[in-house]
Write an enzyme that holds these catalytic residues in place. Sequence first.
Site, PDB file in Angstrom:
ATOM      1  N   GLY A   1       1.220  -0.993   0.243  1.00 37.49           N
ATOM      2  CA  GLY A   1      -0.153  -0.057   0.426  1.00 37.49           C
ATOM      3  C   GLY A   1       0.814   1.334   0.142  1.00 37.49           C
ATOM      4  CB  CYS A   2       3.564   2.347   2.159  1.00 33.38           C
ATOM      5  SG  CYS A   2       2.372   2.390   3.370  1.00 33.38           S
ATOM      6  CB  THR A   3       4.998   0.469  -3.050  1.00 31.94           C
ATOM      7  OG1 THR A   3       6.071  -0.001  -2.096  1.00 31.94           O
ATOM      8  CG2 THR A   3       5.452   0.408  -4.730  1.00 31.94           C
TER       9      THR A   3
END
Length: 184
Positions: free
Chosen positions: A69-71
């Site tokens: 998700g952070c990527t």
Amino acid sequence: MKHHLAWLALTAALSAPLATRAELPTGAPAPDFSAPASLGGQVFTFKLAQALAQGPVVLYFYPAAFTQGCTIEARNFAEATDDYKALGATVIGVSADDIDTLKKFSVSECRSKFAVAADGDQSIMKAYDAQHDRRPDYAKRVSYVISPDGKILYAYTDMNPDHHVANTLQALRDWRAKQPQASK
């Protein structure tokens, strides 16, 4: 029967998800901070007050670099960098990751388009009510738009990364539309 209903209510309450704490409210002062950050693999000290002197700031918190998700979220912010710049805004991502990890993340996933800052002691996350409820050593996914006068213009919390960029861009457009013509 009365005991059965009480047991059902207790069971439902215990199995419900933990309540998510609300982010800082619109109009609240944005806590000032400085932190080690990386932009394009280069380390510097990010200072919120200094960035606000240039215009609004989009401050987004994310749990951990190089997670799925952070990527996705970092790439979304990177793709929208020109839109943020056109609105006079600076983007800064914050996580509890160490600066060495963020040097790599700022190049590979942020595409050297915006800075990411290290909040190793979680002091920034605490100040912005951005600590994850179940894992307080990680940030929850929350995005803020801060006006140049240091006030929260907009806050959005959702662990799904899909709408943070669109929502913060819209908040900036709405704010910009209300500004006197001279500052546009």
